[in-house]
Design a protein around this motif. Structure first.
Motif: not given
Length: 215
Positions: A33, A37, A179, A182, A185, A205, A207, A209-210
């Motif tokens: 994030e 990131q 952001q 999640w 989203r 921004s 996530q 990584h998800k």
């Protein structure tokens, strides 16, 4: 019984001093994030948080008592094995005195980042401060002047109003991020994109990584 009580008291004192910290987990991964990131980083996730965001994805971090008080030297030695960039997160890490941990990390010449709601006074030595304010418990005023980035989680359109209110309090060099939360989203990302295009002082921004399915 007396020995157990003394031992518990001693642990409590060491926690108050920041020499022991309620360690939930520690892991080496990619920062997903904000400004950094895509950067490899070692994460130190501390237990304890009373901000109480209903959409929090690490609610298991809230109760500090479920996470073992861990000596900071052990935490630092583990961190130094993996990365020059260390991210301290939670929970809410500023519930604890961050001076001892950050001083020990700095002694290893590490770059230290924090992810915080700012709900508690700022302690510690930081190379990067990511301030992610929450409506439930607003940041302590001083951190706005220190924040390198402001990351506002957007759950609905009213969060955009909150984001502007918080951005107005930050220093002129603070980088501004919106952001999507999640779980919503797909709903809010188009709204954020439109908002950033109309208000280009903000950045998006995600996530990542998800999306990458990593910690």
């Amino acid at each position: 019984m007396v020995e157990s009580k003394v031992s518990t008291n001693e642990v409590s004192v060491l926690v108050d001093q920041g020499l022991l910290l309620p360690l939930m987990e520690e892991f080496y991964t990619i920062q997903g994030e904000g400004f950094h990131q895509g950067t490899a980083a070692y994460f130190i996730r501390l237990g304890g948080c009373d901000v109480g965001c209903h959409w929090c994805d690490v609610k298991e971090s809230w109760n500090a008592e479920t996470h073992p008080p861990t000596g900071i030297q052990s935490i630092v030695e583990n961190a130094a094995k993996y990365s020059d960039t260390i991210v301290v997160t939670g929970g809410e890490p500023l519930m604890w005195d961050m001076h001892p941990l950050t001083e020990a990390l700095k002694a290893k010449n590490l770059n230290i980042h924090i992810e915080t709601s700012g709900a508690y006074p700022l302690t510690g030595i930081w190379d990067w401060i990511c301030l992610s304010p929450k409506k439930n418990k607003l940041p302590e005023g001083r951190i706005y002047d220190k924040a390198n980035e402001l990351k506002v989680i957007v759950y609905n359109k009213h969060d955009l109003i909150f984001a502007e209110q918080e951005a107005a309090k930050t220093n002129k060099n603070c980088i501004l991020y919106l952001q999507p939360e999640w779980s919503v989203r797909d709903k809010v990302t188009p709204m954020i994109v439109d908002y950033v295009m109309a208000n280009p002082k903000w950045k998006v921004s995600l996530q990542t990584h998800k999306y990458l399915n990593i910690p």
